[in-house]
Design an enzyme around this catalytic site. Structure first.
Site, PDB file in Angstrom:
ATOM      1  CB  CYS A  74      -0.882  -0.021   1.245  1.00 46.67           C
ATOM      2  SG  CYS A  74      -1.778   1.525   1.497  1.00 46.67           S
ATOM      3  CE1 TYR A 128      -5.239   2.332  -5.184  1.00 47.15           C
ATOM      4  CE2 TYR A 128      -3.616   4.107  -5.131  1.00 47.15           C
ATOM      5  CZ  TYR A 128      -4.015   2.822  -4.781  1.00 47.15           C
ATOM      6  OH  TYR A 128      -3.169   2.023  -4.045  1.00 47.15           O
ATOM      7  CD1 TRP A 182      -6.122  -3.885   4.805  1.00 45.75           C
ATOM      8  CD2 TRP A 182      -4.774  -5.110   3.516  1.00 45.75           C
ATOM      9  NE1 TRP A 182      -5.751  -3.117   3.734  1.00 45.75           N
ATOM     10  CE2 TRP A 182      -4.926  -3.838   2.923  1.00 45.75           C
ATOM     11  CE3 TRP A 182      -3.957  -6.051   2.874  1.00 45.75           C
ATOM     12  CZ2 TRP A 182      -4.293  -3.475   1.721  1.00 45.75           C
ATOM     13  CZ3 TRP A 182      -3.329  -5.700   1.684  1.00 45.75           C
ATOM     14  CH2 TRP A 182      -3.506  -4.427   1.130  1.00 45.75           C
ATOM     15  NE  ARG A 210     -12.528  -0.401   0.414  1.00 35.56           N
ATOM     16  CZ  ARG A 210     -13.219  -1.212  -0.392  1.00 35.56           C
ATOM     17  NH1 ARG A 210     -14.447  -0.930  -0.733  1.00 35.56           N
ATOM     18  NH2 ARG A 210     -12.664  -2.301  -0.880  1.00 35.56           N
ATOM     19  CE1 TYR A 211     -14.105  -3.099   9.155  1.00 31.76           C
ATOM     20  CE2 TYR A 211     -14.030  -4.838   7.486  1.00 31.76           C
ATOM     21  CZ  TYR A 211     -14.715  -4.148   8.477  1.00 31.76           C
ATOM     22  OH  TYR A 211     -15.999  -4.521   8.792  1.00 31.76           O
ATOM     23  CB  THR A 212      -7.858   1.779   5.083  1.00 29.50           C
ATOM     24  OG1 THR A 212      -8.149   2.708   6.135  1.00 29.50           O
ATOM     25  CG2 THR A 212      -9.010   1.781   4.090  1.00 29.50           C
ATOM     26  CB  VAL A 213      -2.892  -0.608   5.955  1.00 28.72           C
ATOM     27  CG1 VAL A 213      -3.139  -1.825   6.790  1.00 28.72           C
ATOM     28  CG2 VAL A 213      -2.920  -0.945   4.469  1.00 28.72           C
TER      29      VAL A 213
HETATM   30  N1  LIG Z   1      -7.030   5.872   4.691  1.00 34.05           N
HETATM   31  C1  LIG Z   1      -6.115   6.200   3.627  1.00 34.05           C
HETATM   32  C2  LIG Z   1      -6.269   5.383   2.466  1.00 34.05           C
HETATM   33  C3  LIG Z   1      -5.675   4.102   2.770  1.00 34.05           C
HETATM   34  C4  LIG Z   1      -6.115   3.058   1.829  1.00 34.05           C
HETATM   35  O1  LIG Z   1      -6.987   3.271   0.980  1.00 34.05           O
HETATM   36  N2  LIG Z   1      -5.495   1.915   1.957  1.00 34.05           N
HETATM   37  C5  LIG Z   1      -5.856   0.800   1.150  1.00 34.05           C
HETATM   38  C6  LIG Z   1      -4.650   0.033   0.696  1.00 34.05           C
HETATM   39  S1  LIG Z   1      -3.644   0.918  -0.432  1.00 34.05           S
HETATM   40  C7  LIG Z   1      -6.645  -0.172   1.995  1.00 34.05           C
HETATM   41  O2  LIG Z   1      -6.268  -0.473   3.110  1.00 34.05           O
HETATM   42  N3  LIG Z   1      -7.728  -0.663   1.454  1.00 34.05           N
HETATM   43  C8  LIG Z   1      -8.547  -1.638   2.112  1.00 34.05           C
HETATM   44  C9  LIG Z   1      -9.848  -1.791   1.394  1.00 34.05           C
HETATM   45  O3  LIG Z   1     -10.142  -0.976   0.529  1.00 34.05           O
HETATM   46  O4  LIG Z   1     -10.572  -2.751   1.737  1.00 34.05           O
HETATM   47  C10 LIG Z   1      -6.176   7.627   3.313  1.00 34.05           C
HETATM   48  O5  LIG Z   1      -5.887   8.323   4.249  1.00 34.05           O
HETATM   49  O6  LIG Z   1      -6.457   8.012   2.178  1.00 34.05           O
END
Ligand SMILES: N[C@@H](CCC(=O)N[C@@H](CS)C(=O)NCC(=O)O)C(=O)O
Length: 311
Positions: A45, A172, A78, A106-109
């Site tokens: 990511c 994106y 994830w 969404r569960y984001t990193v």
């Molecule tokens: N929260 C982030 C974006 C982070 C993000 O979109 N991470 C993606 C990976 S690159 C993610 O974890 N996606 C999980 C998902 O969409 O289920 C931001 O501040 O813009």
């Protein structure tokens, strides 16, 4: 997988839900204490990548422990290769739901977990890197760079705004577009900015001259993924990174710094995008190329700067 948010074929990134702040004095409830917080990342990511770069550049590896998720994600989100030894979680979703049982996003990193309250502090990536420099200043290694100096903040923010909209998120927008117009718009803006950056880097070693800043940390993760993923998978193919001599030299110059190079995992990057995003690559086949030499001499010394930021 939850459907991607689209607006007339245009990809819209969700807003961040967790926006707590760690400060040196703990004013907002989260004091900077070594070992207290856990940073969750994926090596694939780009938003998480920048947190790893800053953590390493500032020498905060011990102060801020990190956990890395598996690069391949399915509809459950994830997953950890092994249950996380600190939180016991198998899926990142468990941490989000423990923090807010009603969470529906969404569960984001990247995201930062507080081991004391057992909650997520933040998943707001720009805040995380700035916070590392500010809140954890006392724990930085001697000689660590100030990536966000007060006198440059305004200019850095301005450039970061353009880079975020047209490059970091621009790829994106191109890749996830479901209408021709949305795609064209994103690609045009992306390559216009790359052209401007190419010019800017003709006379500057880094985006702000001789010193590394937050702006370089923001740009690099997108460049590192450009030819390997975005050029093909996201249809960002008017030119390759390798067709921009200054940007390509600049990217290799950064790659030679351990904080950048050693946090760049091309294998996980490629597998993540091509295998996880099946709507745009249904077979999940991962391409062999591109065959790029990231360690080729970059020759950027002639542009100036000592290049002496190595951690
Ligand atoms: N929260 C982030 C974006 C982070 C993000 O979109 N991470 C993606 C990976 S690159 C993610 O974890 N996606 C999980 C998902 O969409 O289920 C931001 O501040 O813009």
């Amino acid at each position: 997988m939850t459907a991607r948010e689209l607006d007339g074929g245009r990809f819209v990134r969700q807003a961040n839900r967790f926006t707590g702040t760690i400060t040196a004095d703990g004013e907002g409830g989260y004091p900077a204490e070594p070992g207290r917080y856990r940073l969750f990342v994926s090596l694939a990511c780009p938003w998480a990548h920048r947190t790893l770069i800053v953590r390493r550049l500032l020498g905060l590896e011990e102060a801020i422990p990190v956990a890395v998720v598996d690069p391949i994600r399915d509809e459950r989100g994830w997953r950890f290769p092994e249950p996380d030894p600190v939180t016991g979680a198998t899926f990142l979703s468990e941490l989000y739901l423990a923090s807010d049982p009603g969470y529906e996003g969404r569960y984001t990193v990247p995201c930062v977990w507080d081991t004391v309250t057992g909650r997520l502090v933040t998943n707001d990536f720009p805040a995380i890197t700035i916070m590392m420099g500010d809140a954890f200043a006392a724990f930085r290694s001697p000689g660590a760079p100030d990536l966000y100096p007060a006198e440059l903040r305004e200019e850095i923010d301005e450039l970061n705004g353009l880079v975020y909209t047209t490059v970091n998120n621009g790829v994106y927008k191109a890749g996830f577009a479901t209408s021709q117009d949305a795609y064209e718009e994103a690609v045009e803006a992306l390559f216009a900015t790359l052209g401007r950056l190419e010019e800017r880097l003709a006379s500057r070693r880094y985006l702000f001259g001789d010193r590394l800043t937050e702006a370089d940390v923001r740009l690099y993760p997108t460049l590192a993924r450009f030819d390997a993923v975005y050029h093909g998978h996201f249809k960002c193919n008017l030119r390759r990174l390798a067709d921009h001599p200054n940007l390509w030299g600049y990217a290799r110059d950064l790659y030679a710094i351990p904080a950048f190079g050693e946090t760049t995992d091309f294998d996980q990057i490629k597998r993540h995008y091509y295998v996880t995003q099946r709507d745009i690559n249904p077979s999940g086949v991962v391409p062999r190329g591109p065959l790029l030499d990231w360690t080729a001499p970059h020759g950027r010394n002639r542009v100036g700067g000592s290049g002496d930021h190595r951690s």
